[in-house]
Design a protein around this motif. Structure first.
Motif, PDB file in Angstrom:
ATOM      1  N   MET A  99      18.361  38.086  41.312  1.00 34.64           N
ATOM      2  CA  MET A  99      19.208  37.065  40.463  1.00 34.64           C
ATOM      3  C   MET A  99      20.414  36.780  40.362  1.00 34.64           C
ATOM      4  N   THR A 100      21.360  36.125  40.518  1.00 32.78           N
ATOM      5  CA  THR A 100      22.581  36.144  40.215  1.00 32.78           C
ATOM      6  C   THR A 100      23.130  36.152  38.697  1.00 32.78           C
ATOM      7  N   HIS A 101      23.934  36.684  38.383  1.00 33.41           N
ATOM      8  CA  HIS A 101      25.118  36.461  37.088  1.00 33.41           C
ATOM      9  C   HIS A 101      24.731  35.326  36.425  1.00 33.41           C
ATOM     10  N   GLU A 102      25.577  34.062  37.049  1.00 33.62           N
ATOM     11  CA  GLU A 102      24.887  32.941  37.077  1.00 33.62           C
ATOM     12  C   GLU A 102      23.712  32.118  36.578  1.00 33.62           C
ATOM     13  N   SER A 103      23.081  32.309  37.798  1.00 34.99           N
ATOM     14  CA  SER A 103      21.441  32.041  37.455  1.00 34.99           C
ATOM     15  C   SER A 103      20.908  32.639  36.426  1.00 34.99           C
ATOM     16  N   LEU A 104      21.017  33.937  35.485  1.00 37.18           N
ATOM     17  CA  LEU A 104      20.912  34.020  34.435  1.00 37.18           C
ATOM     18  C   LEU A 104      21.443  33.747  33.527  1.00 37.18           C
ATOM     19  N   ARG A 105      22.240  33.823  33.139  1.00 40.58           N
ATOM     20  CA  ARG A 105      23.274  33.119  31.938  1.00 40.58           C
ATOM     21  C   ARG A 105      22.666  31.744  31.685  1.00 40.58           C
ATOM     22  N   ASP A 106      21.948  30.787  32.580  1.00 40.53           N
ATOM     23  CA  ASP A 106      21.873  29.801  32.439  1.00 40.53           C
ATOM     24  C   ASP A 106      20.323  29.564  32.042  1.00 40.53           C
ATOM     25  N   LEU A 107      20.129  31.078  31.865  1.00 38.83           N
ATOM     26  CA  LEU A 107      18.007  30.694  30.929  1.00 38.83           C
ATOM     27  C   LEU A 107      18.748  31.910  29.886  1.00 38.83           C
ATOM     28  N   LEU A 108      19.869  32.220  29.164  1.00 38.16           N
ATOM     29  CA  LEU A 108      20.002  32.503  27.633  1.00 38.16           C
ATOM     30  C   LEU A 108      19.608  31.651  27.344  1.00 38.16           C
ATOM     31  N   PRO A 109      20.065  30.420  26.469  1.00 38.65           N
ATOM     32  CA  PRO A 109      19.527  29.714  25.674  1.00 38.65           C
ATOM     33  C   PRO A 109      17.726  30.111  25.205  1.00 38.65           C
ATOM     34  N   ALA A 110      16.972  29.670  26.643  1.00 33.36           N
ATOM     35  CA  ALA A 110      15.531  29.911  26.482  1.00 33.36           C
ATOM     36  C   ALA A 110      14.942  31.453  26.518  1.00 33.36           C
ATOM     37  N   TYR A 111      16.410  31.966  26.687  1.00 31.47           N
ATOM     38  CA  TYR A 111      15.607  33.254  26.685  1.00 31.47           C
ATOM     39  C   TYR A 111      15.776  33.677  24.917  1.00 31.47           C
ATOM     40  N   ALA A 112      16.459  33.146  24.073  1.00 32.57           N
ATOM     41  CA  ALA A 112      16.852  33.420  22.578  1.00 32.57           C
ATOM     42  C   ALA A 112      15.727  32.814  22.018  1.00 32.57           C
ATOM     43  N   LEU A 113      15.389  31.982  22.615  1.00 33.13           N
ATOM     44  CA  LEU A 113      14.460  31.082  22.134  1.00 33.13           C
ATOM     45  C   LEU A 113      12.951  31.376  22.151  1.00 33.13           C
ATOM     46  N   THR A 147       9.029  32.923  30.676  1.00 35.19           N
ATOM     47  CA  THR A 147       8.056  33.607  31.597  1.00 35.19           C
ATOM     48  C   THR A 147       7.989  34.984  31.739  1.00 35.19           C
ATOM     49  N   PRO A 148       7.054  35.598  31.236  1.00 29.56           N
ATOM     50  CA  PRO A 148       7.088  37.389  30.880  1.00 29.56           C
ATOM     51  C   PRO A 148       8.084  37.928  32.586  1.00 29.56           C
ATOM     52  N   ASP A 149       8.289  36.962  33.419  1.00 29.21           N
ATOM     53  CA  ASP A 149       9.125  37.530  34.638  1.00 29.21           C
ATOM     54  C   ASP A 149      10.408  37.292  34.292  1.00 29.21           C
ATOM     55  N   GLU A 150      10.763  35.723  34.010  1.00 28.65           N
ATOM     56  CA  GLU A 150      12.122  35.757  33.439  1.00 28.65           C
ATOM     57  C   GLU A 150      12.716  36.266  32.269  1.00 28.65           C
ATOM     58  N   THR A 151      11.645  36.503  31.286  1.00 26.94           N
ATOM     59  CA  THR A 151      12.020  37.576  30.206  1.00 26.94           C
ATOM     60  C   THR A 151      12.175  38.930  30.769  1.00 26.94           C
ATOM     61  N   ARG A 152      11.915  39.670  31.012  1.00 26.46           N
ATOM     62  CA  ARG A 152      12.390  40.966  32.268  1.00 26.46           C
ATOM     63  C   ARG A 152      13.532  40.741  33.092  1.00 26.46           C
ATOM     64  N   ALA A 153      13.894  39.700  33.751  1.00 24.56           N
ATOM     65  CA  ALA A 153      14.795  39.706  34.478  1.00 24.56           C
ATOM     66  C   ALA A 153      15.927  39.384  33.693  1.00 24.56           C
ATOM     67  N   VAL A 154      15.868  38.601  32.844  1.00 25.63           N
ATOM     68  CA  VAL A 154      17.304  38.948  31.813  1.00 25.63           C
ATOM     69  C   VAL A 154      17.356  40.288  31.188  1.00 25.63           C
ATOM     70  N   GLY A 155      16.357  40.752  30.408  1.00 23.05           N
ATOM     71  CA  GLY A 155      16.174  41.554  29.770  1.00 23.05           C
ATOM     72  C   GLY A 155      17.045  43.236  30.565  1.00 23.05           C
ATOM     73  N   ALA A 156      17.176  43.039  31.729  1.00 26.89           N
ATOM     74  CA  ALA A 156      17.045  44.140  32.347  1.00 26.89           C
ATOM     75  C   ALA A 156      18.402  44.083  32.715  1.00 26.89           C
ATOM     76  N   HIS A 157      18.985  42.456  32.976  1.00 24.55           N
ATOM     77  CA  HIS A 157      20.626  42.003  33.334  1.00 24.55           C
ATOM     78  C   HIS A 157      21.476  42.403  32.216  1.00 24.55           C
ATOM     79  N   LEU A 158      20.956  41.771  30.966  1.00 25.69           N
ATOM     80  CA  LEU A 158      21.604  41.925  29.786  1.00 25.69           C
ATOM     81  C   LEU A 158      21.940  43.544  30.109  1.00 25.69           C
ATOM     82  N   GLU A 159      21.338  44.459  30.125  1.00 27.26           N
ATOM     83  CA  GLU A 159      21.615  45.913  30.042  1.00 27.26           C
ATOM     84  C   GLU A 159      22.817  46.576  30.690  1.00 27.26           C
ATOM     85  N   THR A 160      22.867  45.243  31.488  1.00 25.93           N
ATOM     86  CA  THR A 160      24.266  46.242  32.212  1.00 25.93           C
ATOM     87  C   THR A 160      25.496  45.065  32.424  1.00 25.93           C
ATOM     88  N   CYS A 161      25.652  43.714  31.223  1.00 20.76           N
ATOM     89  CA  CYS A 161      26.227  42.840  30.746  1.00 20.76           C
ATOM     90  C   CYS A 161      26.399  42.529  30.492  1.00 20.76           C
TER      91      CYS A 161
END
Ligand code: ZN
Length: 234
Positions: A1-15, A19-33
């Motif tokens: 997933m791209t930075h743009e598409s992951l960024r769109d998931l941040l509001p839902a991540y904050a709350l 899904t567990p898969d999305e949470t892992r993808a966002v978590g991994a991206h956060l470490e680098t961005c």
């Protein structure tokens, strides 16, 4: 997933609404961005303020500093997740953050900010009710317009995220439709780049639908004079 598409998931991540898969993808991206880390911090700050029921007029200094530090040189508006299923609450938080960002960037009046935040808190309060319902308005045009309401409390709001400009001499008019005839629930114009919220207080059990027609500016009509372009059952 791209930075743009992951960024769109941040509001839902904050709350914690992914899904567990999305949470892992966002978590991994956060470490680098770093950008996304900053945005997440801002979202979490906003979410915790909402939980504590904000009453202040202007954003607090710390939040404002964080926003200004996180803002790009180019104007940018946080995208509201297109997939409504990601969470109404996440979208509401994104709307509030978008409002705060917009207001901070353009230095708008505190009163305007207060009104917008109050309108968006109104939507969030409706959605928080156990009896809350939402209906998508559909019709002859492409649009992003939803009606959220709580029949038990008689509180509702039209949330307009995507609707074309009706033209200079025209406004959109919202109608509550019952057996006898439509009742006006207000007129509005869409605002480019930000959601518009129209609060509606009514005994929703009396009505079968909400509808939007195009009428003459600035006050609209006593009864619809054109065929409704969007309708949603309630
Ligand atoms: Zn990123």
């Amino acid at each position: 997933m791209t930075h743009e598409s992951l960024r769109d998931l941040l509001p839902a991540y904050a709350l914690d609404a992914l899904t567990p898969d999305e949470t892992r993808a966002v978590g991994a991206h956060l470490e680098t961005c770093e950008l996304c880390r900053g945005e997440l911090a801002m979202l979490q700050e906003t979410a915790s303020q909402l939980a504590g029921a904000i009453t202040q007029v202007a954003p607090p200094t710390r939040l404002r500093d964080q926003i200004l530090a996180a803002v790009h040189p180019q104007p940018r508006v946080i995208a509201i997740p297109r997939d409504w299923a990601i969470g109404l609450a996440a979208a509401a938080v994104a709307m509030i953050v978008a409002t705060v960002l917009t207001a901070a960037r353009f230095g708008q009046e505190a009163e305007l900010l207060k009104q917008r935040i109050a309108a968006q808190e109104h939507v969030l309060a409706i959605l928080a009710g156990p009896a809350a319902k939402t209906t998508m308005l559909t019709g002859s045009i492409e649009a992003g317009v939803r009606f959220v309401y709580d029949p038990a409390r008689g509180e509702g709001a039209l949330v307009v995220t995507d609707l074309r400009d009706p033209g200079r001499q025209l406004v959109y008019q919202l109608w509550l439709v019952a057996g006898v005839g439509p009742e006006s629930a207000g007129v509005f114009r869409p605002a480019p780049g930000r959601p518009v919220v129209i609060p509606v207080r009514a005994d929703f059990g009396k009505y079968q639908a909400v509808a939007i027609s195009i009428e003459q500016a600035p006050f609209g009509a006593a009864q619809p004079t054109t065929t409704p372009i969007l309708v949603g059952r309630i």
